[in-house]
Motif scaffolding. Structure first.
Motif, PDB file in Angstrom:
ATOM      1  N   ASN A 373      10.910   1.557   3.127  1.00  0.00           N
ATOM      2  CA  ASN A 373      10.057   2.736   3.158  1.00  0.00           C
ATOM      3  C   ASN A 373       8.887   2.528   2.203  1.00  0.00           C
ATOM      4  O   ASN A 373       9.079   2.130   1.045  1.00  0.00           O
ATOM      5  CB  ASN A 373      10.834   3.985   2.759  1.00  0.00           C
ATOM      6  CG  ASN A 373      11.835   4.408   3.812  1.00  0.00           C
ATOM      7  OD1 ASN A 373      11.498   5.082   4.776  1.00  0.00           O
ATOM      8  ND2 ASN A 373      13.092   3.975   3.642  1.00  0.00           N
ATOM      9  N   VAL A 374       7.681   2.800   2.710  1.00  0.00           N
ATOM     10  CA  VAL A 374       6.450   2.554   1.958  1.00  0.00           C
ATOM     11  C   VAL A 374       5.568   3.777   2.012  1.00  0.00           C
ATOM     12  O   VAL A 374       5.527   4.477   3.035  1.00  0.00           O
ATOM     13  CB  VAL A 374       5.685   1.344   2.547  1.00  0.00           C
ATOM     14  CG1 VAL A 374       4.311   1.187   1.903  1.00  0.00           C
ATOM     15  CG2 VAL A 374       6.500   0.068   2.393  1.00  0.00           C
ATOM     16  N   TRP A 375       4.884   4.049   0.927  1.00  0.00           N
ATOM     17  CA  TRP A 375       3.773   4.986   0.988  1.00  0.00           C
ATOM     18  C   TRP A 375       2.662   4.472   0.075  1.00  0.00           C
ATOM     19  O   TRP A 375       2.905   3.772  -0.900  1.00  0.00           O
ATOM     20  CB  TRP A 375       4.180   6.409   0.606  1.00  0.00           C
ATOM     21  CG  TRP A 375       4.594   6.605  -0.829  1.00  0.00           C
ATOM     22  CD1 TRP A 375       5.833   6.468  -1.357  1.00  0.00           C
ATOM     23  CD2 TRP A 375       3.739   6.989  -1.912  1.00  0.00           C
ATOM     24  NE1 TRP A 375       5.831   6.737  -2.704  1.00  0.00           N
ATOM     25  CE2 TRP A 375       4.553   7.071  -3.070  1.00  0.00           C
ATOM     26  CE3 TRP A 375       2.376   7.276  -2.025  1.00  0.00           C
ATOM     27  CZ2 TRP A 375       4.046   7.412  -4.332  1.00  0.00           C
ATOM     28  CZ3 TRP A 375       1.875   7.621  -3.272  1.00  0.00           C
ATOM     29  CH2 TRP A 375       2.695   7.690  -4.411  1.00  0.00           C
ATOM     30  N   GLY A 376       1.449   4.787   0.447  1.00  0.00           N
ATOM     31  CA  GLY A 376       0.307   4.345  -0.341  1.00  0.00           C
ATOM     32  C   GLY A 376      -0.858   5.288  -0.160  1.00  0.00           C
ATOM     33  O   GLY A 376      -0.926   6.052   0.811  1.00  0.00           O
ATOM     34  N   THR A 377      -1.763   5.250  -1.079  1.00  0.00           N
ATOM     35  CA  THR A 377      -2.958   6.075  -0.999  1.00  0.00           C
ATOM     36  C   THR A 377      -4.062   5.431  -1.823  1.00  0.00           C
ATOM     37  O   THR A 377      -3.807   4.565  -2.667  1.00  0.00           O
ATOM     38  CB  THR A 377      -2.674   7.515  -1.499  1.00  0.00           C
ATOM     39  OG1 THR A 377      -3.839   8.315  -1.319  1.00  0.00           O
ATOM     40  CG2 THR A 377      -2.298   7.520  -2.968  1.00  0.00           C
ATOM     41  N   GLY A 378      -5.281   5.824  -1.576  1.00  0.00           N
ATOM     42  CA  GLY A 378      -6.387   5.218  -2.297  1.00  0.00           C
ATOM     43  C   GLY A 378      -7.716   5.803  -1.882  1.00  0.00           C
ATOM     44  O   GLY A 378      -7.791   6.669  -0.997  1.00  0.00           O
ATOM     45  N   ALA A 379      -8.755   5.339  -2.534  1.00  0.00           N
ATOM     46  CA  ALA A 379     -10.102   5.821  -2.241  1.00  0.00           C
ATOM     47  C   ALA A 379     -11.108   4.772  -2.671  1.00  0.00           C
ATOM     48  O   ALA A 379     -10.833   3.911  -3.506  1.00  0.00           O
ATOM     49  CB  ALA A 379     -10.366   7.144  -2.963  1.00  0.00           C
ATOM     50  N   SER A 380     -12.286   4.845  -2.080  1.00  0.00           N
ATOM     51  CA  SER A 380     -13.362   3.942  -2.469  1.00  0.00           C
ATOM     52  C   SER A 380     -14.703   4.650  -2.343  1.00  0.00           C
ATOM     53  O   SER A 380     -14.885   5.524  -1.492  1.00  0.00           O
ATOM     54  CB  SER A 380     -13.353   2.676  -1.603  1.00  0.00           C
ATOM     55  OG  SER A 380     -13.601   2.987  -0.247  1.00  0.00           O
ATOM     56  N   LEU A 381     -15.610   4.284  -3.224  1.00  0.00           N
ATOM     57  CA  LEU A 381     -17.007   4.692  -3.143  1.00  0.00           C
ATOM     58  C   LEU A 381     -17.799   3.509  -2.611  1.00  0.00           C
ATOM     59  O   LEU A 381     -17.657   2.387  -3.110  1.00  0.00           O
ATOM     60  CB  LEU A 381     -17.529   5.111  -4.508  1.00  0.00           C
ATOM     61  CG  LEU A 381     -17.005   6.443  -5.049  1.00  0.00           C
ATOM     62  CD1 LEU A 381     -17.412   6.615  -6.516  1.00  0.00           C
ATOM     63  CD2 LEU A 381     -17.529   7.605  -4.220  1.00  0.00           C
ATOM     64  N   ASN A 382     -18.664   3.756  -1.632  1.00  0.00           N
ATOM     65  CA  ASN A 382     -19.344   2.685  -0.923  1.00  0.00           C
ATOM     66  C   ASN A 382     -20.846   2.938  -0.943  1.00  0.00           C
ATOM     67  O   ASN A 382     -21.313   3.986  -0.475  1.00  0.00           O
ATOM     68  CB  ASN A 382     -18.835   2.622   0.508  1.00  0.00           C
ATOM     69  CG  ASN A 382     -17.323   2.553   0.546  1.00  0.00           C
ATOM     70  OD1 ASN A 382     -16.748   1.480   0.422  1.00  0.00           O
ATOM     71  ND2 ASN A 382     -16.666   3.701   0.680  1.00  0.00           N
ATOM     72  N   LEU A 383     -21.573   1.992  -1.476  1.00  0.00           N
ATOM     73  CA  LEU A 383     -22.997   2.151  -1.731  1.00  0.00           C
ATOM     74  C   LEU A 383     -23.799   1.195  -0.871  1.00  0.00           C
ATOM     75  O   LEU A 383     -23.476   0.011  -0.762  1.00  0.00           O
ATOM     76  CB  LEU A 383     -23.287   1.882  -3.213  1.00  0.00           C
ATOM     77  CG  LEU A 383     -24.744   1.997  -3.685  1.00  0.00           C
ATOM     78  CD1 LEU A 383     -25.218   3.448  -3.603  1.00  0.00           C
ATOM     79  CD2 LEU A 383     -24.883   1.471  -5.102  1.00  0.00           C
ATOM     80  N   ASP A 384     -24.869   1.713  -0.270  1.00  0.00           N
ATOM     81  CA  ASP A 384     -25.790   0.889   0.516  1.00  0.00           C
ATOM     82  C   ASP A 384     -27.190   1.420   0.236  1.00  0.00           C
ATOM     83  O   ASP A 384     -27.585   2.467   0.752  1.00  0.00           O
ATOM     84  CB  ASP A 384     -25.451   0.984   1.999  1.00  0.00           C
ATOM     85  CG  ASP A 384     -26.161  -0.082   2.819  1.00  0.00           C
ATOM     86  OD1 ASP A 384     -27.146  -0.651   2.328  1.00  0.00           O
ATOM     87  OD2 ASP A 384     -25.724  -0.342   3.950  1.00  0.00           O
TER      88      ASP A 384
END
Length: 722
Positions: A373-384
């Protein structure tokens, strides 16, 4: 915004997408024409942006960084592009390392029992096919021989990691859960080069991207030798403005060519996407896989030399079953014209049972059961954006991953349980942070700088029957992995690249839970130089040379002492080259070759110093010719050569390798124009000369052991798009 972006043209021999014309183009002529390439154009009140950002900050402490970018339509209205994963804001043709791409057409046209066979069209990649149904095959790349069946290659599908931290093998990853028709593209990162992937990415990473949005209907039926059939369907729907669904299903079955080698599996996936407004979109993805199989096992050298496919003496009823389910939620939010936030969370549930016998004496079969059993989470800021008037793209992300595995084993006889031998529970947690920037200072110097940090913790609970139970916490491991390099467009069509990147490897299995604080992760260092020559639509050449050093390898010393130390050192060197030539309309000639050498420089066993790594071919090459006439008739021929390699650690036994030729003819017709319905019929003969060979050979139990590969087979298939 000006930039250099890949085109949508198919790359020959599977070695990558043809690069766009190497000149600085206005945004509406370059990046805005391909998904994920346009500049961020969303606007919203500053207070709203700040409030939404603060609401999402608690989720920033956690894998699979997503990158999505909106497109500007001809009318000037904002159009959100599909949420894609793992760094599309980082322009692929500015990454200073080798990234091979396999596109949707190659997955649609392939006729194979296993999805990963498409990787044989990627330079330097070899598949070790065990021919054991739902058991994951091994992927060999950049001198490492344990990908997928072990931990040498990181494998992701839409940001969800398939690698298993503690189950059948550290890093085990089963590509059988994927449906070929659902795949939009596959990016193959060579070596530990990408800042987006940490654990298990020492030989490289496979990033599968499935179809997102779009209205389409696709179906494929295939029938082959040994009562093999495969049925697939993929559908894209728009329920309402801004509301989309992408669904795919697959059913596959074969009797196999050996005794006790039947295999059946069912796959299904669906994704719902909602573009709420011009700056906010959400998505929910679901996936299910069920598989049951029989496995013939290995045969010894005496049977292989006699060219018989019957099972070995005293073989038992090997096989297994697997159930796999995953769920994922995505959110994309444009904060400013050039800044976008991506947030995601996912979960995986699976159980895996394998009955396997090794050796040829009576008895010895075991049952291995893993409940994960796995759980994960995350976020990213992406600049262009523009920095000092020059194009600059960047990403900053955080990830968290938690995996629990219940591990049990029994002695068995023909799948009947006898005594239980192991009962264990493992927990692994990972916190990661990553950042990378690409700056197009000039056509002659486009530098990239990245840094990744990974920290691991966990626990181990042992309840093995007949032994005192115990539990212990993992000694926390951490590693910083720099990635840097540059590209230089020295001439129109000639793009040079050079890079240095680091990766790491944790100790295997229970060894990672020892309390000795002096053991640190192994360090993998890659040095690479390369060039792409793309002067016209008729010619494409790509060449890369690399050195991969592994240092501080974790080894048991003294042997059988249970004590682990950082002792080993190994060097892998190689060259990969690919060429695509289109001398006539409809005719494509392509080929690739990889030359690899390895040397064990230091080992806890001095007898191994100076030896080559077992199981790694010194040469892998492919030649292919394809032709499609204006009337829709086509044909292709493919020759694949895998050179010799040692099969034991001390380099006394070897396997000579093999050559296989495949041949196919096809007919395709469009109804109502190029973008309307399409029918494709194909007939293929694989292994035309009925080569007797094995893709998985190893030494043990007093003999060489072989998993026999498929003989000559015949296949018919039908693709329908409407």
């Amino acid at each position: 915004m000006a930039g250099l972006c890949p085109s949508r043209t198919r790359g020959g021999a599977g070695f990558g997408t043809r690069l766009a014309q190497r000149s600085r183009l206005p945004a509406d002529e370059s990046c805005a024409k391909w998904p994920g390439g346009a500049a961020m154009m969303h606007r919203q009140p500053g207070f709203q942006r700040l409030a939404l950002l603060l609401m999402l900050l608690p989720g920033l402490t956690l894998p699979g960084s997503l990158i999505a970018q909106p497109l500007m339509s001809e009318s000037g209205a904002i159009e959100l592009d599909a949420i894609t994963v793992k760094g599309d804001v980082l322009h692929r043709n500015d990454i200073p390392t080798t990234v091979n791409r396999v596109n949707a057409e190659q997955f649609e046209d392939m006729t194979a029992v296993r999805t990963e066979e498409v990787l044989e069209d990627v330079p330097g990649v070899e598949i070790g096919n065990y021919n054991m149904g739902g058991v994951a095959n091994v992927i060999k790349m950049r001198g490492f021989g344990g990908g997928a069946h072990g931990g040498d290659v990181a494998i992701y599908v839409d940001g969800i990691p398939l690698n298993e931290g503690e189950s059948h093998a550290d890093g085990y990853a089963d590509i059988n859960v994927l449906i070929p028709l659902e795949i939009e593209q596959l990016d193959v990162f060579k070596g530990p080069s990408s800042v987006l992937y940490g654990n298990f990415a020492r030989a490289g990473a496979l990033a599968f991207h499935t179809r997102q949005r779009g209205e389409y209907s696709k179906a494929k039926l295939s029938f082959g030798s040994f009562d093999t059939w495969d049925a697939q369907g993929a559908f894209g729907l728009a329920f309402a403005p801004g509301v989309y669904n992408n669904t795919a299903i697959q059913g596959t079955r074969t009797d196999g060519f050996q005794d006790n080698s039947a295999w059946s599996r069912i796959n299904a996936s669906t994704r719902f996407t909602w573009d709420i407004n011009d700056y906010l979109d959400v998505a929910l993805s679901l996936r299910a896989h069920e598989s049951d199989w029989d496995a013939p096992g290995y045969i010894p050298k005496s049977l292989f030399d006699a060219e018989t496919t019957r099972q070995a003496p005293n073989a038992e009823d090997d096989g297994g079953s697997k159930r796999f389910y995953s769920e994922r939620f995505d959110l994309g939010l444009s904060l400013t014209d050039d800044l976008r936030l991506l947030y995601w969370a996912y979960a995986t549930q699976q159980d895996f049972t394998r009955f396997a016998k090794f050796g040829y004496e009576p008895g010895g079969q075991t049952e291995r059961f893993y409940d994960r059993n796995v759980w994960g989470t995350g976020a990213s800021l992406n600049l262009d954006t523009l920095l000092s008037g020059k194009s600059f793209t960047g990403i900053l992300g955080l990830e968290y991953y938690n995996e629990d595995t219940d591990w049990r084993r029994w002695d068995t006889f023909n799948r009947v349980r006898l005594d239980e031998t192991q009962d264990r529970t493992f927990n692994i947690t990972t916190f990661s942070a990553f950042a990378q920037g690409e700056w197009e200072l000039s056509r002659y110097f486009r530098p990239t700088l990245g840094l990744r940090y990974d920290r691991f913790g966990g626990s181990y609970d042992n309840r093995d029957p007949g032994t005192p139970p115990f539990d212990q916490d993992m000694h926390d491991y951490s590693h910083w992995s720099p990635k840097l390099g540059f590209r230089s467009l020295v001439l129109d069509g000639l793009d040079l690249r050079a890079s240095y990147s680091e990766g790491f490897a944790l100790p295997d299995g229970e060894a990672k839970y020892q309390s000795d604080p002096t053991v640190s992760p192994e360090t993998i260092k890659q040095y690479e130089i390369g060039l792409t020559y793309d002067p016209s639509d008729q010619l494409l050449i790509d060449i890369a040379a690399f050195i991969l050093d592994t240092e501080n390898e974790v080894q048991e010393y003294p042997i059988d002492s249970g004590i682990y130390r950082n002792l080993g050192q190994t060097r892998r060197t190689g060259v990969e080259a690919a060429v695509e030539l289109r001398p006539l309309d409809g005719l494509t000639l392509s080929g690739d070759i990889a030359l690899i050498n390895s040397e064990i420089r230091n080992n806890s066993d001095p007898a191994l110093d100076g030896k080559e790594i077992a199981g790694i071919p010194g040469q892998v090459s492919t030649l292919m010719a394809e032709y499609l006439s204006p009337q829709g008739f086509g044909g292709k021929i493919k020759w694949r050569h895998v050179g010799s390699y040692y099969i034991d650690d001390i380099n006394t036994e070897s396997y000579e390798g093999y050559d296989v030729v495949d041949l196919g003819v096809s007919y395709q017709r469009h109804f109502g124009g190029e973008d309307a319905r399409k029918l494709r019929l194909a007939f293929e003969v694989k292994n035309v000369f009925d080569e007797w060979y094995s893709q998985a050979v190893w030494n043990g139990y007093g003999t060489s052991n072989y998993a026999v590969s498929w003989p000559r087979t015949y296949w018919v298939s039908m693709n329908l798009d409407w």
